[in-house]
Design a protein around this motif. Sequence first.
Motif, PDB file in Angstrom:
ATOM      1  N   VAL A  29       1.157  -1.007   0.041  1.00  0.00           N
ATOM      2  CA  VAL A  29      -0.077   0.298   0.029  1.00  0.00           C
ATOM      3  C   VAL A  29       0.527   1.434  -0.042  1.00  0.00           C
ATOM      4  O   VAL A  29       0.231   2.463  -0.967  1.00  0.00           O
ATOM      5  CB  VAL A  29      -0.972  -0.361   1.025  1.00  0.00           C
ATOM      6  N   THR A  30       2.034   1.086   0.784  1.00  0.00           N
ATOM      7  CA  THR A  30       2.629   2.871   0.826  1.00  0.00           C
ATOM      8  C   THR A  30       3.522   2.614  -0.287  1.00  0.00           C
ATOM      9  O   THR A  30       3.074   3.439  -1.139  1.00  0.00           O
ATOM     10  CB  THR A  30       4.099   2.823   1.030  1.00  0.00           C
ATOM     11  N   MET A  31       3.952   1.481  -1.198  1.00  0.00           N
ATOM     12  CA  MET A  31       4.779   1.830  -2.570  1.00  0.00           C
ATOM     13  C   MET A  31       3.483   2.117  -4.143  1.00  0.00           C
ATOM     14  O   MET A  31       3.690   3.179  -4.412  1.00  0.00           O
ATOM     15  CB  MET A  31       4.966   0.914  -2.929  1.00  0.00           C
ATOM     16  N   VAL A  32       2.853   1.446  -3.497  1.00  0.00           N
ATOM     17  CA  VAL A  32       1.642   2.249  -4.734  1.00  0.00           C
ATOM     18  C   VAL A  32       0.888   2.955  -4.164  1.00  0.00           C
ATOM     19  O   VAL A  32       1.010   4.377  -5.385  1.00  0.00           O
ATOM     20  CB  VAL A  32       0.595   1.204  -4.335  1.00  0.00           C
ATOM     21  N   THR A  33       1.041   4.284  -3.176  1.00  0.00           N
ATOM     22  CA  THR A  33       0.152   4.944  -2.378  1.00  0.00           C
ATOM     23  C   THR A  33       1.616   6.528  -2.925  1.00  0.00           C
ATOM     24  O   THR A  33       0.995   7.060  -3.700  1.00  0.00           O
ATOM     25  CB  THR A  33       0.174   5.671  -1.429  1.00  0.00           C
ATOM     26  N   LEU A  34       2.499   6.110  -2.627  1.00  0.00           N
ATOM     27  CA  LEU A  34       3.758   6.712  -2.788  1.00  0.00           C
ATOM     28  C   LEU A  34       4.036   6.876  -4.859  1.00  0.00           C
ATOM     29  O   LEU A  34       4.041   8.208  -5.467  1.00  0.00           O
ATOM     30  CB  LEU A  34       5.159   6.431  -2.419  1.00  0.00           C
ATOM     31  N   GLY A  35       3.599   5.981  -5.340  1.00  0.00           N
ATOM     32  CA  GLY A  35       3.922   5.566  -6.700  1.00  0.00           C
ATOM     33  C   GLY A  35       2.822   6.570  -7.512  1.00  0.00           C
ATOM     34  O   GLY A  35       3.398   6.737  -7.922  1.00  0.00           O
ATOM     35  N   ASN A  36       1.516   6.469  -6.930  1.00  0.00           N
ATOM     36  CA  ASN A  36       0.865   7.131  -7.529  1.00  0.00           C
ATOM     37  C   ASN A  36       0.505   8.417  -7.742  1.00  0.00           C
ATOM     38  O   ASN A  36       0.554   9.301  -8.572  1.00  0.00           O
ATOM     39  CB  ASN A  36      -0.805   6.310  -6.964  1.00  0.00           C
ATOM     40  N   GLY A  37       1.369   9.308  -5.833  1.00  0.00           N
ATOM     41  CA  GLY A  37       1.737  10.827  -5.950  1.00  0.00           C
ATOM     42  C   GLY A  37       2.443  11.025  -6.577  1.00  0.00           C
ATOM     43  O   GLY A  37       2.679  11.974  -7.000  1.00  0.00           O
ATOM     44  N   ALA A  38       3.519  10.481  -7.147  1.00  0.00           N
ATOM     45  CA  ALA A  38       4.416  10.969  -7.588  1.00  0.00           C
ATOM     46  C   ALA A  38       4.163  11.060  -9.303  1.00  0.00           C
ATOM     47  O   ALA A  38       4.502  11.900  -9.981  1.00  0.00           O
ATOM     48  CB  ALA A  38       5.917   9.624  -8.023  1.00  0.00           C
ATOM     49  N   ALA A  39       3.322  10.233  -9.458  1.00  0.00           N
ATOM     50  CA  ALA A  39       3.301   9.564 -11.109  1.00  0.00           C
ATOM     51  C   ALA A  39       2.128  11.016 -11.725  1.00  0.00           C
ATOM     52  O   ALA A  39       2.459  11.948 -12.117  1.00  0.00           O
ATOM     53  CB  ALA A  39       2.606   8.960 -11.344  1.00  0.00           C
ATOM     54  N   GLN A  40       1.167  11.564 -10.241  1.00  0.00           N
ATOM     55  CA  GLN A  40      -0.065  12.389  -9.982  1.00  0.00           C
ATOM     56  C   GLN A  40       1.393  14.577 -10.530  1.00  0.00           C
ATOM     57  O   GLN A  40       0.613  15.033 -10.984  1.00  0.00           O
ATOM     58  CB  GLN A  40      -0.405  12.328  -9.004  1.00  0.00           C
ATOM     59  N   ALA A  41       1.875  14.331  -8.870  1.00  0.00           N
ATOM     60  CA  ALA A  41       3.027  15.413  -9.509  1.00  0.00           C
ATOM     61  C   ALA A  41       3.513  15.408 -10.929  1.00  0.00           C
ATOM     62  O   ALA A  41       3.310  16.419 -11.556  1.00  0.00           O
ATOM     63  CB  ALA A  41       4.200  15.013  -8.227  1.00  0.00           C
ATOM     64  N   ALA A  42       4.093  14.474 -11.877  1.00  0.00           N
ATOM     65  CA  ALA A  42       4.801  14.468 -12.642  1.00  0.00           C
ATOM     66  C   ALA A  42       3.593  15.097 -13.976  1.00  0.00           C
ATOM     67  O   ALA A  42       4.234  16.043 -14.700  1.00  0.00           O
ATOM     68  CB  ALA A  42       5.295  13.265 -13.077  1.00  0.00           C
ATOM     69  N   ARG A  43       2.925  14.469 -13.837  1.00  0.00           N
ATOM     70  CA  ARG A  43       1.398  14.868 -14.277  1.00  0.00           C
ATOM     71  C   ARG A  43       1.455  16.278 -14.402  1.00  0.00           C
ATOM     72  O   ARG A  43       1.166  16.654 -15.494  1.00  0.00           O
ATOM     73  CB  ARG A  43       0.138  13.749 -14.866  1.00  0.00           C
ATOM     74  N   GLU A  44       0.575  16.922 -13.193  1.00  0.00           N
ATOM     75  CA  GLU A  44       0.516  18.133 -13.246  1.00  0.00           C
ATOM     76  C   GLU A  44       1.718  18.844 -13.397  1.00  0.00           C
ATOM     77  O   GLU A  44       1.166  20.428 -14.314  1.00  0.00           O
ATOM     78  CB  GLU A  44       0.501  18.372 -11.576  1.00  0.00           C
ATOM     79  N   GLN A  45       2.851  18.404 -13.060  1.00  0.00           N
ATOM     80  CA  GLN A  45       4.465  19.338 -14.092  1.00  0.00           C
ATOM     81  C   GLN A  45       4.109  19.700 -15.299  1.00  0.00           C
ATOM     82  O   GLN A  45       4.221  20.762 -15.988  1.00  0.00           O
ATOM     83  CB  GLN A  45       4.990  18.906 -13.238  1.00  0.00           C
ATOM     84  N   VAL A  46       3.825  18.527 -16.295  1.00  0.00           N
ATOM     85  CA  VAL A  46       4.132  18.333 -17.474  1.00  0.00           C
ATOM     86  C   VAL A  46       1.720  19.275 -18.060  1.00  0.00           C
ATOM     87  O   VAL A  46       2.823  19.967 -18.900  1.00  0.00           O
ATOM     88  CB  VAL A  46       4.248  17.287 -18.587  1.00  0.00           C
ATOM     89  N   SER A  47       1.469  19.139 -17.270  1.00  0.00           N
ATOM     90  CA  SER A  47       0.359  19.738 -18.107  1.00  0.00           C
ATOM     91  C   SER A  47      -0.030  21.297 -17.950  1.00  0.00           C
ATOM     92  O   SER A  47      -0.552  21.811 -18.667  1.00  0.00           O
ATOM     93  CB  SER A  47      -0.780  19.413 -17.395  1.00  0.00           C
ATOM     94  N   ALA A  48       1.122  21.705 -16.842  1.00  0.00           N
ATOM     95  CA  ALA A  48       1.231  23.348 -16.769  1.00  0.00           C
ATOM     96  C   ALA A  48       1.440  23.682 -18.083  1.00  0.00           C
ATOM     97  O   ALA A  48       1.315  24.896 -18.050  1.00  0.00           O
ATOM     98  CB  ALA A  48       2.335  23.325 -15.659  1.00  0.00           C
TER      99      ALA A  48
END
Lengths: 251, 428
Positions: free
Chosen positions: B61-80
């Motif tokens: 659960v820790t890995m998946v949650t952090l991984g999702n968060g990291a992917a989300q952060a990256a997506r936000e940066q790029v979509s900006a």
Amino acid sequence: MAAAGSGGRAAIVASAGQPLIRLRGITKRYGEGAAAFQALKGVDLDIQRGDFVAVMGPSGSGKSTTMNILGCLDVPSGGEFLFRGHHVETLDRDQRALLRRRYLGFVFQGFNLLSRTTALENVELPLLYRGEPAKRRRELAMGALDKVGLKEWWDHTPAELSGGQQQRVAIARAIVTHPDVLLADEPTGNLDSERSVEIMELLTDLNGNSGITVLMVTHEPDMAAFARTVVHFKDGLIERIDHGMRAKAGA
Amino acid sequence: MNAETMPAVDPTLVPPDPPKGVNGVQLVLTTVVLAARQIRRHLMRSFLTILGIIIGVSSVVTMVTLGNGAAQAAREQVSALGANILQIRPGQGFGRGGGGPQPPDFKPEDVEAIGRQIAGVKAVAPQAQSSGIAVYNAANWSTTINGTTRQYFTAQNWFPAQGRIFSGAEEQAGKAVCVIGSTVVANLFRDTDPIGKRFRLRDLSCEVIGVLTTRGQGGFGNDQDDVVLMPIKAVQRRFTGSRDIRNIMVAVDDGVDTAGVQSAIEDLLRERRKLGPNEDNDFNVFDTKQISDTVTGIYSLVTSIVTGVAAISLLVGGIGIMNIMLVSVTERTREIGIRLAIGAVGREVLMQFLVEAVVLSCLGGLIGLVLAAVAVAVIAPFMQVPVLFDPKINLLAFLFSAAMGVIFGFFPAWRAAQLNPIDALRHE
Ligand SMILES: Nc1ncnc2c1ncn2[C@@H]1O[C@H](COP(=O)(O)OP(=O)(O)OP(=O)(O)O)[C@@H](O)[C@H]1O
Ligand SMILES: [Mg+2]
């Protein structure tokens, strides 16, 4: 299921005046084919209600096998087994379990108490399966422990009890449900002679005062002397039955 | 007296009543009591049993949650960077080191050609960037200067909240007019209305004609509102000193395939830059969505690898449970034998073990989830990723661990309950 299913009335009529237990031509074969071994070769035996029976005989003569069949822990390969006039050899697994629960109590050579479990909880165990409420379980279990003289030891685990005490807890567990029959396969096999005599006196008392039919396997004539009837086994057959024994009765 | 009359019989000599069923409710109550006792009595075994589950669940659960968060952060940066936007830059390949001569910048004619010849283009905006200190009265502020055209506003879909954008004439003439971001307003003009005011930008006096709406932080933590937009010609003439363009931004019409536009632009620019058929592109056309997809893809790959490792730990945890159960199977087989001899039916014994296994593994699963929540709360700020609670993975890990405990805890008991009571008692 045949006997029980065929209606109680006829069965009761049939059972009137019959022995508590009747074995007819009981055989038991272990294994298959060339490796098969005929442990019982046709045992006929009647046991009357209230009797105290000792089963004797050389090692391998089929004493334990017979006891396991009598205790509904195992099924015979052939023959008839009537308990209170009802056929038992045809009952299925669950029915045999319920019959044990209701009518039978067991004492084993190796005590077979649950480890890390207090004497009281061990004795309560059969009551749990009967669905008795907690308060009544405790009452009955304390009563049974009192009967075997271990009331003060109720909160001790088997590891904290001597062999004789453990066997007495096991007897309390066997009698807490007021069974018709107490089956004991070499109950004193792991005890010294002094402890053995104590156990035998306890069994004699239960037989005489609580009306429990006792079936006991023993190798020792001293222990068999407590019984009223002695059954001698040899090579998977009953060799001789001595009635009206009990040299030590009242001793 | 007829034949029906029974002879006097011992009243205790009732027929054996056993062959009846077992009361269901009573069965559950009994087994719950027994299971609870068993767990309490064997605390060490219980703890070891659930340890594997705890570790497995919490790590997955820790890995998946952090991984999702990291992917989300990256997506936000790029979509900006903007949606449906192509960025064109000189240079060879994404991230390829610069050896050899620097490829030439673009010309204003390239920008015009793209706007004229490529279908599906909503806006083409050249950009010439510089930076400098802006001064107004006593206040001064260091900011980014972005020289561009009117199309920039369309491409970015970003318009003034106040005032106007530069006119075509102002753009052509390269007049010193500017549209400023809200950060510049706040630091340079404070409470004064900036429209129509003149301020100094390096050595240029510049008139404020518009104030942009506030956009906030960009994907890389930059302040998008800290900007001064001017006609590109003014910036080229006064600051960069050349007509060269480093960066062209192309906005693609909605519903038009960006990939098609992208390759059309590539063909056009190859032609304009006179590249031979065997020469590589000396420029790049990036699709922001492509970058976003690439980055997201990398993150989800990393996440699935790490999750796979964590899932293995969950499996190892399950094997640990099985081991402990098998080690204790002798003891438990005897226990089952005793219970059966005493008169328990197989169902009751199995039920007890099942309840025990379910209680234990659910307990382990819950502790694992709590641990994971704590771990995520502690680690996420360090990784600078958002915490995305994912009910699916929580539920999945929990159910998986519960199933694990039940399978491995229950199976040995199930096997033992098939035994003859005598054989179970004799089990060594
Ligand atoms: N589960 C079994 N599988 C195969 N053979 C068995 C099994 N149980 C008992 N036997 C055989 O059946 C015969 C009778 O065994 P049983 O246990 O009834 O003897 P016993 O009279 O109780 O002997 P002892 O005094 O040593 O306890 C023996 O020869 C034994 O080897
Ligand atoms: Mg024996």
